[in-house]
Design a protein around this motif. Sequence first.
Motif, PDB file in Angstrom:
ATOM      1  N   GLY A  11      13.895  30.899  29.322  1.00 54.00           N
ATOM      2  CA  GLY A  11      14.661  29.910  28.578  1.00 54.00           C
ATOM      3  C   GLY A  11      15.682  29.222  29.456  1.00 54.00           C
ATOM      4  O   GLY A  11      16.440  29.882  30.166  1.00 54.00           O
ATOM      5  N   ALA A  12      15.711  27.891  29.408  1.00 52.37           N
ATOM      6  CA  ALA A  12      16.605  27.115  30.271  1.00 52.37           C
ATOM      7  C   ALA A  12      17.573  26.267  29.454  1.00 52.37           C
ATOM      8  O   ALA A  12      17.797  25.096  29.747  1.00 52.37           O
ATOM      9  CB  ALA A  12      15.801  26.236  31.224  1.00 52.37           C
ATOM     10  N   GLY A  41      17.314  23.428  25.424  1.00 56.64           N
ATOM     11  CA  GLY A  41      17.607  24.340  24.328  1.00 56.64           C
ATOM     12  C   GLY A  41      18.214  23.591  23.151  1.00 56.64           C
ATOM     13  O   GLY A  41      17.676  22.578  22.691  1.00 56.64           O
ATOM     14  N   ARG A  42      19.371  24.063  22.677  1.00 64.27           N
ATOM     15  CA  ARG A  42      20.046  23.420  21.544  1.00 64.27           C
ATOM     16  C   ARG A  42      20.546  22.012  21.885  1.00 64.27           C
ATOM     17  O   ARG A  42      20.733  21.186  21.006  1.00 64.27           O
ATOM     18  CB  ARG A  42      21.240  24.268  21.106  1.00 64.27           C
ATOM     19  N   ILE A 158      16.197  37.495  28.604  1.00 62.77           N
ATOM     20  CA  ILE A 158      15.513  36.719  27.569  1.00 62.77           C
ATOM     21  C   ILE A 158      16.556  35.968  26.762  1.00 62.77           C
ATOM     22  O   ILE A 158      17.506  36.567  26.248  1.00 62.77           O
ATOM     23  CB  ILE A 158      14.687  37.639  26.643  1.00 62.77           C
ATOM     24  N   THR A 159      16.386  34.650  26.637  1.00 64.48           N
ATOM     25  CA  THR A 159      17.356  33.843  25.895  1.00 64.48           C
ATOM     26  C   THR A 159      16.729  33.167  24.680  1.00 64.48           C
ATOM     27  O   THR A 159      17.334  32.271  24.094  1.00 64.48           O
ATOM     28  CB  THR A 159      18.000  32.776  26.812  1.00 64.48           C
ATOM     29  N   CYS A 300      20.496  37.354  25.713  1.00 65.29           N
ATOM     30  CA  CYS A 300      21.707  36.590  25.461  1.00 65.29           C
ATOM     31  C   CYS A 300      21.338  35.288  24.783  1.00 65.29           C
ATOM     32  O   CYS A 300      20.207  34.827  24.865  1.00 65.29           O
ATOM     33  CB  CYS A 300      22.506  36.351  26.738  1.00 65.29           C
ATOM     34  N   GLY A 301      22.294  34.693  24.102  1.00 64.68           N
ATOM     35  CA  GLY A 301      22.061  33.443  23.400  1.00 64.68           C
ATOM     36  C   GLY A 301      23.128  33.218  22.365  1.00 64.68           C
ATOM     37  O   GLY A 301      23.889  34.127  22.018  1.00 64.68           O
ATOM     38  N   ASP A 302      23.185  32.006  21.824  1.00 63.93           N
ATOM     39  CA  ASP A 302      24.228  31.695  20.846  1.00 63.93           C
ATOM     40  C   ASP A 302      24.125  32.557  19.598  1.00 63.93           C
ATOM     41  O   ASP A 302      25.125  32.851  18.952  1.00 63.93           O
ATOM     42  CB  ASP A 302      24.205  30.204  20.492  1.00 63.93           C
TER      43      ASP A 302
END
Length: 327
Positions: A11-12, A41-42, A158-159, A300-302
């Motif tokens: 994921g970038a 991403g977002r 992993i995101t 990790c991630g929002d």
Amino acid sequence: MTDNTHIAIIGAGIAGLTAALRAREAGFTPVLFEKSRGPGGRLASKRTQDGASVDMGAQFFTIRNSRFKALLADYAGEEALQLWDATLWHENTQGAVGSFHQALRYVGTPRMTAVTRALSANFAINTGIRITAVTPEPDGWTLTTDEGPQGPFARVIITTPPEQARNLVAESVVASLGLEAFRMLPCWTLALRFEQALTPGFDGMQLAHECLGWVARNTSKPQRGAGEWWVLHANSTWSESHRDTASSEVAAAMTTAFRQRFDIQQPASDYLVHRWLYARPAGGPTPGFLSTAEGGIGLCGDWLAGGRVEGAFESADALAAQWFGQP
């Protein structure tokens, strides 16, 4: 576990790029994989036929964390973002409208993806590659992809949203990380173009509406180009109940809701519609990040830090601090 320094990052978006930058600062070699054609991403945007740029994902972000500010200054540069000096309103559940909470709000310029593209300029990203499994091998971790195996890697970050992360790792890893406790809600997004400017008296509004959760005049953001474009986000409840509805029907319903709520007489001349399957955390714990006991896999991630763009940074930064120490 292999003693090589290569770390795979899936994921970038903001989380993946932050993790990659922190890994490189610590002397590791990050290898990024992104299923889309580019990073974002977002922070997603679409260019339109009339030369405008429409933000279909996150509408703005804050920079309250001094470490986030430093990372953007060091790796993105001041040209990639700008303050959004907007009039924003908030509607409560009783229908009363007041000012949105005070904060400095930033947007990428000339579009939201400018931030992640600036950060990604520090790496060669493997784009258009879909990861289907992360598997432990005697000499490290191997990624199964639609273009063949990749690896071995000393560690894997992993995101992706939790629903997708659960499909990548073994059930024992899902259990050890507690991944079943996390779930994301969908969001339908609609962008509408009008021939003349609308004048509702605000640039953005968070709504307590049966369908709409957010509307914003995309054109009010700096460097967005020509055309009067508005971006509408449906709320999570409505999006969930219309998860599998045809996009044309969703667009018609959301357009009608917008026109009725704000008494818009002018017809829309064009539209874009997108369904985010995994848009917002469905409540639950916010541990910041997840990591296996041996430190081989980290997430990790929002969605692990409150669902904000800045939360994506804070999640990756916290994981990196545990794995590599503070830079």
